[in-house]
Every structure is written in structure tokens, then in C-alpha cells.
Scaffold this motif. Sequence first.
Motif, PDB file in Angstrom:
ATOM      1  N   ALA A 291      46.873  39.910  47.379  1.00  0.00           N
ATOM      2  CA  ALA A 291      46.934  40.273  45.962  1.00  0.00           C
ATOM      3  C   ALA A 291      46.793  39.039  45.084  1.00  0.00           C
ATOM      4  CB  ALA A 291      48.242  40.998  45.659  1.00  0.00           C
ATOM      5  N   GLY A 292      47.400  37.935  45.498  1.00  0.00           N
ATOM      6  CA  GLY A 292      47.288  36.693  44.733  1.00  0.00           C
ATOM      7  C   GLY A 292      45.853  36.199  44.666  1.00  0.00           C
ATOM      8  N   ILE A 293      45.142  36.281  45.781  1.00  0.00           N
ATOM      9  CA  ILE A 293      43.730  35.886  45.799  1.00  0.00           C
ATOM     10  C   ILE A 293      42.924  36.800  44.880  1.00  0.00           C
ATOM     11  CG2 ILE A 293      41.671  35.678  47.245  1.00  0.00           C
ATOM     12  CD1 ILE A 293      43.575  35.010  49.582  1.00  0.00           C
ATOM     13  N   SER A 294      43.210  38.084  44.949  1.00  0.00           N
ATOM     14  CA  SER A 294      42.481  39.052  44.117  1.00  0.00           C
ATOM     15  C   SER A 294      42.702  38.790  42.634  1.00  0.00           C
ATOM     16  CB  SER A 294      42.914  40.478  44.473  1.00  0.00           C
ATOM     17  OG  SER A 294      42.671  40.762  45.838  1.00  0.00           O
ATOM     18  N   ARG A 295      43.917  38.484  42.262  1.00  0.00           N
ATOM     19  CA  ARG A 295      44.214  38.201  40.853  1.00  0.00           C
ATOM     20  C   ARG A 295      43.486  36.944  40.374  1.00  0.00           C
ATOM     21  NH1 ARG A 295      47.906  40.647  37.953  1.00  0.00           N
ATOM     22  NH2 ARG A 295      49.345  42.154  38.872  1.00  0.00           N
ATOM     23  N   GLN A 296      43.394  35.943  41.231  1.00  0.00           N
ATOM     24  CA  GLN A 296      42.695  34.717  40.853  1.00  0.00           C
ATOM     25  C   GLN A 296      41.213  34.999  40.610  1.00  0.00           C
ATOM     26  OE1 GLN A 296      44.212  32.003  40.180  1.00  0.00           O
ATOM     27  NE2 GLN A 296      42.670  30.378  40.143  1.00  0.00           N
ATOM     28  N   ILE A 297      40.658  35.869  41.410  1.00  0.00           N
ATOM     29  CA  ILE A 297      39.255  36.255  41.219  1.00  0.00           C
ATOM     30  C   ILE A 297      39.089  37.017  39.905  1.00  0.00           C
ATOM     31  CG2 ILE A 297      37.391  37.698  42.132  1.00  0.00           C
ATOM     32  CD1 ILE A 297      38.521  37.038  44.959  1.00  0.00           C
ATOM     33  N   LEU A 298      39.994  37.958  39.642  1.00  0.00           N
ATOM     34  CA  LEU A 298      39.914  38.736  38.401  1.00  0.00           C
ATOM     35  C   LEU A 298      40.022  37.850  37.162  1.00  0.00           C
ATOM     36  CD1 LEU A 298      42.174  41.810  39.258  1.00  0.00           C
ATOM     37  CD2 LEU A 298      39.724  41.887  38.786  1.00  0.00           C
ATOM     38  N   HIS A 300      39.913  34.292  36.966  1.00  0.00           N
ATOM     39  CA  HIS A 300      39.260  32.990  36.871  1.00  0.00           C
ATOM     40  C   HIS A 300      37.952  32.880  37.653  1.00  0.00           C
ATOM     41  CE1 HIS A 300      42.899  31.589  34.919  1.00  0.00           C
ATOM     42  NE2 HIS A 300      43.632  31.983  35.961  1.00  0.00           N
ATOM     43  N   ASP A 301      37.527  33.962  38.304  1.00  0.00           N
ATOM     44  CA  ASP A 301      36.347  33.884  39.177  1.00  0.00           C
ATOM     45  C   ASP A 301      36.489  32.759  40.198  1.00  0.00           C
ATOM     46  OD1 ASP A 301      34.735  36.055  38.532  1.00  0.00           O
ATOM     47  OD2 ASP A 301      33.844  35.043  36.813  1.00  0.00           O
ATOM     48  N   GLN A 302      37.680  32.605  40.725  1.00  0.00           N
ATOM     49  CA  GLN A 302      37.959  31.637  41.778  1.00  0.00           C
ATOM     50  C   GLN A 302      38.789  32.297  42.880  1.00  0.00           C
ATOM     51  OE1 GLN A 302      40.220  28.740  39.575  1.00  0.00           O
ATOM     52  NE2 GLN A 302      38.456  27.415  39.256  1.00  0.00           N
ATOM     53  N   PRO A 303      38.615  31.966  44.112  1.00  0.00           N
ATOM     54  CA  PRO A 303      37.590  31.073  44.655  1.00  0.00           C
ATOM     55  C   PRO A 303      36.213  31.729  44.771  1.00  0.00           C
ATOM     56  CG  PRO A 303      38.917  31.941  46.435  1.00  0.00           C
ATOM     57  CD  PRO A 303      39.522  32.473  45.163  1.00  0.00           C
ATOM     58  N   PHE A 304      36.120  33.016  44.404  1.00  0.00           N
ATOM     59  CA  PHE A 304      34.852  33.733  44.468  1.00  0.00           C
ATOM     60  C   PHE A 304      34.603  34.440  43.140  1.00  0.00           C
ATOM     61  CE2 PHE A 304      37.038  34.268  48.680  1.00  0.00           C
ATOM     62  CZ  PHE A 304      36.366  33.242  49.340  1.00  0.00           C
TER      63      PHE A 304
END
Length: 420
Positions: A291-298, A300-304
Motif C-alpha cells: 500500500a505504501g508503494i502504491s500511494r507513492q506512485i499515486l 509522486h509517480d515514484q518509483p514508477f
Amino acid sequence: MTTPEALLRSMFDAAVAAAQPDLCVSPSLPDMPARGRIVVIGAGKASAAMARAAERHYGQPLEGLVVTRYGHAVPCDGIEIIEAAHPVPDAPGLKAAGRMLSLVENLTEDDTVLCLISGGGSALLPCPLDGITLAEKQAVNRELLKCGATIDEMNCLRRHLSAIKGGRLAAACHPARVINLLISDVPGDDPMNIASGPTVGDPTTRADALEIVERYRLELPVSVRATLASDRCESVKPGDARLARVETHLVATPQQSLLAAAEVAREAGYATHILGDSIEGEAREVAIVMAGISRQILQHDQPFQRPCVLLSGGETTVTVRGNGRGGRNVEFLPSLAVALGGAPDVHALAGDTDGVDGATEVAGAVIGPETLGKALLAGLSPRASLENNDGHGFFETLGDQVITGPTLTNVNDFRAILIS
């Protein structure tokens, strides 16, 4: 236009299809031997389908015996198919294990044993060492299933309590040639952990098994503890002369299935990222990380960058503390939904590629931005369901289960998070 749920299901179906025995077994089968017998043995949720693939390849009935889970049998012309219980072993599995050991007695150097192994074989091929009863072995399995031990740890203990696992079945086949065809359902694809390695050497020791018992404070029968205190429980080690004619081939792996799913996502216009095929840990904790990775994408477009799909496999664990039915994938998903907090544009599917999550005939489930709202309307609390280990009940009420029936293969858990 394809819905997120439909795309997720297409990816899951592609992952399962990539590991079908009809596709993956034939390329690794040896030529029919010019001399001697070819005897087929095996165990696992895919073993019957693997046996059928072997007969189709050779174009003739073969002799032998394989054990699969109830409901996973397919007809063969010559190979006998026996069904037994999983994840807790039963009497038919015990009887089949004894018959299998008898079947490979008195083989010669001219004979070939074709061993077809897939996930689930540990429970399906129970053969406790002398002094341990089936009931006591069942008690050990139940303790392991609820304690949160990793699959490596479970299988280490199983190998040291068995008269057929940990290389002992291969030793019984000596001096025949043994060809292992394995469908991997374990993180890292180590053959000794696939069905607890009945036909490969085991470098672990009874001291390792005892350390696991103490770490998880397992309540074991007195006879089991006595066995682990004795050298007679030691497994067959790598380099043993009886294993000299054993060769092993991995015919399907979690990574291959994740690659097949990734191709489906790419064709739909999504960048695809495989985070790992051997992720372990408590299912609910792994979900929080995802979930943390998903939120970062939503945010900041990071790491993907969006749109993208995050794929992962492996075998998480569930420490059962409540009265629910458990299940790694249906434990992962409510935790993911809670951690995402209804974040828009995120959908996910988690399922077991054999069609059975835990001991329930349901592969897994799906979630989306609306999951928490649906639960509220249905009078459900995701947090309460998690605390009771009742993910199956949660998704059954919501109508969001993924049900496949027996898939006749098993390359472990499949997780896909789609971020639009």
C-alpha cells in the motif's frame, strides 16, 4: 472497455495457464528407455495432470502411482491416481505413501523412475517415522499451519519426521535412474522445499528442526519430540551415493507465471513491474508495504509512473489468532484495502494459483476503491475481519471472491495491484 477487475482476472488466468502441466511437462520428459522399466511416481496438487501429460507425450499407458488432492484427479490410462487430504494429511495419503515406497523396491540400474512433484505433496504423502502416528503427524501439521512459520521452516520439520521426505524416496529408488520434474510453489524454487523434497538431498539437520520447534513454541506430542532428539530422524544428505543418479528439472515456476501475467498487462497499455517472485512475511504486513508503494506512485509517480501494474508472488504467512478460516490472500487484501483507505484508481487481486487459499475452495478475491464503502453498507469491519482471520467470510459477503475450482497446477500466490 475492459474493467480493472476483468483485466486483473485475465492476468491471473494467464499466470495459471503458463503453469499447466500439458504445456510445461512434455519438453523435459526423457526419451523412452531402451531397456528396463519406466515407473511413474509423484505427489502434489498438479501431479495427476502431470501424469496425464506424460502419458500423452509417450502415447501409451505408463505404470505407476501418484497422489493428488481431493478434487484434483484426472483420468490416466495406466498410472493409478489416488486422492488424499490437504493441508492436513489423512489415512488414504498414508496408505498411498506406503504403496509408493513398495512400488520402487527392487528396481535395477536399467530402470527409470519418473517423479512428478508439485506443491501440496508434503501433506499428500505422509509417512511418519516409526514411533509417530498419523494422528500425531496431523497435530504437527495443524500447529505449523497456525503458528506463522515460513514454508522453509515447515518443510524442515516435516523432512525430519518423515520416512519418505528429505531424500528418502530417492534413496528407496536406488540404483534406478530418477528424473524429477518439479512445479515449484515455494519462494526461491529450492527443490528440497517442494513437497519437502522426497527425491533430493536435504542439507538441514535435526538441530535446525528443533530450533524451529523452540522458536515458535510448538506444542508437540512427546513421541515427536523424542524422534527429533534421535539421530534416526536425520534425512538423506546431498552427496549420498544413493542420490548419484538423480536429476532434477524445474518445469514451471512462479516467475514464469508472473511474466505471463505481465504480458497481458502490457498488451492492455500498462507498464508492468515484477516486485519479486519469492516474497514472504505476514500477509497483513506485506500488504501495508504494498500500500505504501502504491500511494507513492499515486502521489509522486515514484518509483514508477502511472498507469502501471505491480506483480508479486511468493508465500506469505498467517498467524491464526481468531476463529476465521485463514487464507493468505484473503488476509492480504483487507489489510491492503485498509492501508489504502479507499484511494482512487487502485484495484488489486490476490489468489492462490491452485484455486485454494488456505483450506477453503476459493482462490482469493479482488478489492477496489469502493471496497471499504461496500463493507460499511454490509455491516462489515475490515479491521475486525482481519483480527478474526476471517477474510473468506468478508469477501463472501461482499461477493468479491475469485473462484476457479481446481486449476490442476500450483505455482503459489499471485498478487496484482493495478494503478490507473
